[in-house]
Enzyme design. Structure first.
Site, PDB file in Angstrom:
ATOM      1  N   CYS A  41      32.757  40.339  40.800  1.00  0.00           N
ATOM      2  CA  CYS A  41      31.904  39.280  40.253  1.00  0.00           C
ATOM      3  C   CYS A  41      30.432  39.601  40.441  1.00  0.00           C
ATOM      4  O   CYS A  41      30.057  40.444  41.235  1.00  0.00           O
ATOM      5  CB  CYS A  41      32.160  37.965  40.990  1.00  0.00           C
ATOM      6  SG  CYS A  41      33.766  37.271  40.652  1.00  0.00           S
ATOM      7  N   CYS A  45      28.603  33.543  40.178  1.00  0.00           N
ATOM      8  CA  CYS A  45      29.902  33.295  39.528  1.00  0.00           C
ATOM      9  C   CYS A  45      30.419  31.921  39.938  1.00  0.00           C
ATOM     10  O   CYS A  45      30.366  31.544  41.103  1.00  0.00           O
ATOM     11  CB  CYS A  45      30.911  34.357  39.954  1.00  0.00           C
ATOM     12  SG  CYS A  45      32.546  34.040  39.251  1.00  0.00           S
ATOM     13  N   ARG A  48      35.586  30.444  43.002  1.00  0.00           N
ATOM     14  CA  ARG A  48      35.491  30.137  44.421  1.00  0.00           C
ATOM     15  C   ARG A  48      35.101  31.386  45.224  1.00  0.00           C
ATOM     16  O   ARG A  48      35.564  32.486  44.934  1.00  0.00           O
ATOM     17  CB  ARG A  48      36.839  29.592  44.918  1.00  0.00           C
ATOM     18  CG  ARG A  48      36.775  28.835  46.226  1.00  0.00           C
ATOM     19  CD  ARG A  48      38.034  27.971  46.387  1.00  0.00           C
ATOM     20  NE  ARG A  48      39.252  28.793  46.285  1.00  0.00           N
ATOM     21  CZ  ARG A  48      39.850  29.344  47.346  1.00  0.00           C
ATOM     22  NH1 ARG A  48      39.366  29.140  48.554  1.00  0.00           N
ATOM     23  NH2 ARG A  48      40.934  30.063  47.187  1.00  0.00           N
ATOM     24  N   ARG A  70      38.597  44.918  38.637  1.00  0.00           N
ATOM     25  CA  ARG A  70      38.478  44.487  37.245  1.00  0.00           C
ATOM     26  C   ARG A  70      37.367  43.450  37.121  1.00  0.00           C
ATOM     27  O   ARG A  70      37.160  42.658  38.041  1.00  0.00           O
ATOM     28  CB  ARG A  70      39.777  43.823  36.759  1.00  0.00           C
ATOM     29  CG  ARG A  70      40.982  44.734  36.705  1.00  0.00           C
ATOM     30  CD  ARG A  70      42.181  44.021  36.060  1.00  0.00           C
ATOM     31  NE  ARG A  70      42.400  42.655  36.547  1.00  0.00           N
ATOM     32  CZ  ARG A  70      43.032  42.343  37.673  1.00  0.00           C
ATOM     33  NH1 ARG A  70      43.478  43.289  38.464  1.00  0.00           N
ATOM     34  NH2 ARG A  70      43.201  41.076  38.021  1.00  0.00           N
ATOM     35  N   CYS A  72      35.528  40.137  36.389  1.00  0.00           N
ATOM     36  CA  CYS A  72      35.909  38.722  36.391  1.00  0.00           C
ATOM     37  C   CYS A  72      35.727  38.142  34.991  1.00  0.00           C
ATOM     38  O   CYS A  72      34.741  38.419  34.311  1.00  0.00           O
ATOM     39  CB  CYS A  72      35.018  37.989  37.388  1.00  0.00           C
ATOM     40  SG  CYS A  72      35.080  36.207  37.284  1.00  0.00           S
ATOM     41  N   CYS A  75      32.501  35.387  35.061  1.00  0.00           N
ATOM     42  CA  CYS A  75      31.064  35.722  35.135  1.00  0.00           C
ATOM     43  C   CYS A  75      30.707  37.025  34.416  1.00  0.00           C
ATOM     44  O   CYS A  75      29.535  37.392  34.359  1.00  0.00           O
ATOM     45  CB  CYS A  75      30.601  35.769  36.588  1.00  0.00           C
ATOM     46  SG  CYS A  75      31.375  37.071  37.566  1.00  0.00           S
TER      47      CYS A  75
END
Ligand SMILES: [Zn+2]
Length: 354
Positions: A41, A45, A48, A70, A72, A75
């Site tokens: 992220c 973002c 959580r 990978r 997100c 975001c």
């Protein structure tokens, strides 16, 4: 205003705090990889916050990806500008001399506080300041080309002379005067290997660097000092040219750049950079060979340092110089990126041969 990176962080506790506090100044400079989900992220973002022990930190999206994370879906850490930033830049460019206020934004259906936040994160200045800087650039250009202060005032869209004079002085730290130096324009280009910063005027490209390059600040300051010109956000036709050329290069369709370059350095540095430009696409040389190319075989260290101070990444191909033993040597833009550039160029060559 600060167009470059925020202060470097020294511990993971500090890095974690950036994400906990949604500190947008680090957007584009720091990425959070979550080991429990395999996702990475950017700061801010909405997802959580992971536990500290599940957090890893990366300076570039490319690094996070090469570590197996990978992007997100919330975001978009590997993506470029948000739709809002793109829309607002288009709005400014459609009439750069128009005064834009928060009321203008609201009237057009944009949320001024979101615009402010996103521009601060991206450019280090609010949208309103960005739009004003763009108008000041028009004025500076007019003055540099021999226009009068009144011409400059009108070109920047100011009705009042005193309003123009005070805005100009606030921006450049000096009163407007005929014949002042033409500003340089800074902008950003997204590439598959990360975001690059460009500084150009209408005739040449002065700087092209990955934004997360080592000593980016020093490169920028040196350029500003040697040029002694204001650097304002904006694009020129040179920015357009290099963007087109870079897209072709990263797609494997271009091996020689034609964008005109402006280099500023010592005679020795310039000599080294000229020699670099003669290393063909798809080939490499050692630092010792490069030193021989400029007729100074003993100057291997000096050549390596000139290489590291190249401010026109990719185009002046310092990535084509590797260690004698075949190792990668150094690269201010990061070794994984140097590897990627060399892979791209050799792959490209192979497909042409095949
Ligand atoms: Zn995210």
């Amino acid at each position: 205003m600060d167009l470059l990176s925020p202060k470097p962080l020294t511990s993971d506790i500090e890095r974690y705090a950036v994400f906990a506090g949604k500190d947008m100044r680090y957007d584009g400079h720091l990425f959070l990889g979550v080991t429990s989900t395999g996702i990475f992220c950017r700061p801010g973002c909405p997802a959580r916050l992971p536990k500290f022990e599940n957090s890893t930190f990366h300076d570039t999206a490319a690094c996070a990806i090469s570590c197996g994370f990978r992007a997100c879906k919330r975001c978009h850490p590997a993506g470029g500008d948000t739709a809002l930033i793109k829309a607002l830049i288009t709005l400014v460019e459609s009439a750069p001399d128009r005064k834009i206020t928060n009321a203008t934004l609201s009237a057009q259906g944009y949320d001024p506080s979101t615009a402010r936040r996103q521009f601060l994160a991206r450019f280090g200045m609010s949208f309103i300041d960005y739009a004003r800087a763009r108008r000041m650039a028009l004025a500076a250009k007019t003055l540099a080309r021999g226009g009068t202060v009144l011409d400059a005032q009108l070109d920047a869209g100011f009705d009042s002379a005193s309003g123009f004079r005070s805005a100009y002085a606030k921006h450049f730290g000096a009163a407007p005067a005929k014949g002042s130096a033409e500003p340089l324009f800074i902008d950003w280009i997204e590439t598959p290997m990360g975001r690059m910063i460009t500084i150009a005027d209408d005739t040449a490209l002065y700087l092209l660097e990955f934004t997360d390059r080592k000593n980016m600040r020093r490169q920028f300051d040196r350029l500003r000092k040697t040029q002694n010109r204001a650097v304002l956000p904006g694009r020129t036709k040179i920015t357009e040219t290099i963007e087109t050329e870079l897209a072709a290069y990263f797609a494997g369709n271009l091996s020689e750049f034609e964008t005109p370059l402006a280099t500023s350095g010592t005679d020795f540095q310039r000599q080294t950079w000229e020699a670099l430009k003669t290393i063909p696409h798809g080939e490499t040389r050692s630092y010792a060979q490069l030193a021989e190319m400029i007729g100074k075989p003993a100057a291997v260290r000096a050549v390596a340092s000139a290489n590291a101070n190249n401010g026109l990444a990719v185009i002046i191909p310092c990535h084509r110089v590797i260690a004698k033993n075949g190792g990668l040597g150094g690269y201010a833009g990061g070794l994984s990126r140097k590897r990627q550039l060399l892979d791209l160029e050799s792959l490209d060559l192979k497909s042409k041969e095949g």
